[in-house]
Design an enzyme around this catalytic site. Sequence first.
Site, PDB file in Angstrom:
ATOM      1  N   ARG A 157     -10.875  -2.227  -3.696  1.00 56.16           N
ATOM      2  CA  ARG A 157     -11.584  -1.706  -4.865  1.00 56.16           C
ATOM      3  C   ARG A 157     -12.539  -2.730  -5.456  1.00 56.16           C
ATOM      4  O   ARG A 157     -13.509  -2.378  -6.114  1.00 56.16           O
ATOM      5  CB  ARG A 157     -10.564  -1.226  -5.906  1.00 56.16           C
ATOM      6  CG  ARG A 157      -9.690  -2.317  -6.443  1.00 56.16           C
ATOM      7  CD  ARG A 157      -8.452  -1.771  -7.125  1.00 56.16           C
ATOM      8  NE  ARG A 157      -7.448  -1.311  -6.172  1.00 56.16           N
ATOM      9  CZ  ARG A 157      -6.302  -0.730  -6.514  1.00 56.16           C
ATOM     10  NH1 ARG A 157      -6.015  -0.539  -7.790  1.00 56.16           N
ATOM     11  NH2 ARG A 157      -5.448  -0.342  -5.595  1.00 56.16           N
TER      12      ARG A 157
ATOM     13  N   LYS B 107       0.815  -9.692   2.952  1.00 57.64           N
ATOM     14  CA  LYS B 107       1.553  -8.521   3.408  1.00 57.64           C
ATOM     15  C   LYS B 107       2.704  -8.956   4.304  1.00 57.64           C
ATOM     16  O   LYS B 107       2.636 -10.009   4.934  1.00 57.64           O
ATOM     17  CB  LYS B 107       0.631  -7.619   4.240  1.00 57.64           C
ATOM     18  CG  LYS B 107      -0.432  -6.887   3.450  1.00 57.64           C
ATOM     19  CD  LYS B 107      -1.269  -6.003   4.360  1.00 57.64           C
ATOM     20  CE  LYS B 107      -2.375  -5.302   3.599  1.00 57.64           C
ATOM     21  NZ  LYS B 107      -1.887  -4.281   2.645  1.00 57.64           N
TER      22      LYS B 107
HETATM   23  N1  BES Z   1      -5.847  -1.803   2.970  1.00 61.73           N
HETATM   24  C1  BES Z   1      -4.772  -1.589   2.082  1.00 61.73           C
HETATM   25  C2  BES Z   1      -4.333  -0.130   2.015  1.00 61.73           C
HETATM   26  C3  BES Z   1      -3.730   0.475   3.246  1.00 61.73           C
HETATM   27  C4  BES Z   1      -2.369   0.586   3.365  1.00 61.73           C
HETATM   28  C5  BES Z   1      -4.527   1.014   4.236  1.00 61.73           C
HETATM   29  C6  BES Z   1      -1.804   1.175   4.495  1.00 61.73           C
HETATM   30  C7  BES Z   1      -3.976   1.580   5.354  1.00 61.73           C
HETATM   31  C8  BES Z   1      -2.619   1.675   5.485  1.00 61.73           C
HETATM   32  C9  BES Z   1      -5.166  -2.026   0.689  1.00 61.73           C
HETATM   33  O1  BES Z   1      -6.047  -3.085   0.602  1.00 61.73           O
HETATM   34  C10 BES Z   1      -3.916  -2.432  -0.023  1.00 61.73           C
HETATM   35  O2  BES Z   1      -3.308  -3.373   0.407  1.00 61.73           O
HETATM   36  N2  BES Z   1      -3.559  -1.732  -1.097  1.00 61.73           N
HETATM   37  C11 BES Z   1      -2.392  -2.020  -1.848  1.00 61.73           C
HETATM   38  C12 BES Z   1      -2.732  -1.905  -3.316  1.00 61.73           C
HETATM   39  C13 BES Z   1      -1.658  -2.416  -4.228  1.00 61.73           C
HETATM   40  C14 BES Z   1      -1.512  -3.913  -4.063  1.00 61.73           C
HETATM   41  C15 BES Z   1      -2.040  -2.074  -5.637  1.00 61.73           C
HETATM   42  C16 BES Z   1      -1.314  -1.022  -1.446  1.00 61.73           C
HETATM   43  O3  BES Z   1      -1.642   0.141  -1.201  1.00 61.73           O
HETATM   44  O4  BES Z   1      -0.161  -1.411  -1.346  1.00 61.73           O
HETATM   45 MN    MN Z   2      -5.051  -4.967   0.662  1.00 61.34          MN
END
Ligand code: BES
Ligand code: MN
Length: 496
Positions: free
Chosen positions: A352, A278
Amino acid sequence: MPLKLSCVASELHAVAADLLAVGVHEDTRIDRSPLAGIDKALHGALARLVAREEFKGKKDQTLALDTLGQLPAQRVLLIGLGKRDAASPADLRVVAARAARDANGAKARAIAIALPHAPDADAARAVGEGVVLGSYRFTRYLTGDRKPKASLDKVSLITPSGTRVAPALKKSLELGAAVGECACIARDLINEPPNELYPARLAEAAQTMARQRHLLCKVMDRKALEKAGFKLLLAVGQGSAHEPRLVHLTYKPAKSSKKRLVVVGKGLTFDSGGLCIKPAPGMGEMKSDMSGAANVVAFMAAVALLKPEIEVHGIIASAENMPDGNAYRPGDVFGSLDGKTVEIVNTDAEGRLVLADALAYARKLEPTALICNATLTGACVVALGQRCSGYYATTDALGEQLGQAAKAAGEQFWRMPLLEDMKDQLKSDIADLKHTGDRWGGSITAALFLREFVGNAPFIHCDIAGPALADKPYGFYTKGGTGHGVLTFLQFLARM
Ligand code: BES
Ligand code: MN
Ligand code: ZN
């Protein structure tokens, strides 16, 4: 220190407290309300202030004044309740939380809360919950001057003077406060920094809670997970020095029950994104990626307290998602507890994966209802904002039940669709499934992916990514971890 709670029948102008908070409906005339006595003692200053400040009693409107020794209450806070004649317990919970938050700011130790109607058991419970939720602070890592100097320790719920206070009312107030304390377990866990709270520690916290409250608790470490075949949970955790854990909490009612609720939570104690790392801004917020799991611990603590006549299970899948020489990669293929194979596309879609194994495990318990809650997608936050969770239900009846539960809890949940034609996006050339689809509707494809692992279990998935953390206080939430979902799941259970 536990709060000292009481119910007291009194005129408002006779109430002695550091802070007297009064719920006020819109267009209340001061001279014809229980506030008349206060106004009189202040020689009409309250009515003048209300007029000058244009305090109308609109929802969330507040007006505070110091009584400068003219009354036994040092400070009076009017809190608007909006139009209706009778405020719902959800509204009263927020009034109590506001009062408690104001008490923290004003360094008040003793507060009194008065409502526009004589409180019944539901109202008293809501006030108890609200007071604890509103006064919550996370002070563990503060030292010296940063440690709060005063804290709330006495709360009186004011009932109409001249009436007898039913002993059951105090019991309800106390029960509410105890439920509030349970919900705050979630906040404490969410607010813990990720160097302190890694999967083994989260499992220990669940175990400690279970021991104190006489619940069964089974913890599976890496070896046990390998033996049982939690391949996806292990894959996500393999890039971290901290090994994953699965936690299974069980509450069994005295009389065995056919109904069984299972609640599952995502427990990423930190989500760096893994190799698909990230961006730095906001990465620290990903310590809250275990909010779903924290909610499960809090929820189960409340279940142990409320002792419903239903069997309840709480399951936590916990890992840390890190980039490392041993980290899982895009392109990898893994089996799963369920047996299906999964091709990894993006290592940041780790939630997931850990949930797929947890749900496959949960479904073997043959739940009457299976609820998953997870900070799962940024897409859900884009869709609904930071103060509303999205949820998916495999039947309309379940969808309706969760909606009503959320309403009673005063938490915002909006139902989202499981769009069947988007399932194509999860097709893989070399495995049974890919775990992500394209950019659009990312919250929906995540839900569709999870559904692949629940078999025929009646299933609700809650994407709490937005409200799990608050950037400022609102409603009965404080800044930081909120525990959003705990009260809703308790309401859902009560409706079962
Ligand atoms: N933990 C994150 C989602 C999240 C984002 C929670 C902002 C709280 C605030 C999750 O694991 C994630 O990174 N999801 C990705 C999925 C994508 C790579 C398909 C996302 O939402 O960008
Ligand atoms: Mn994630
Ligand atoms: Zn995550």
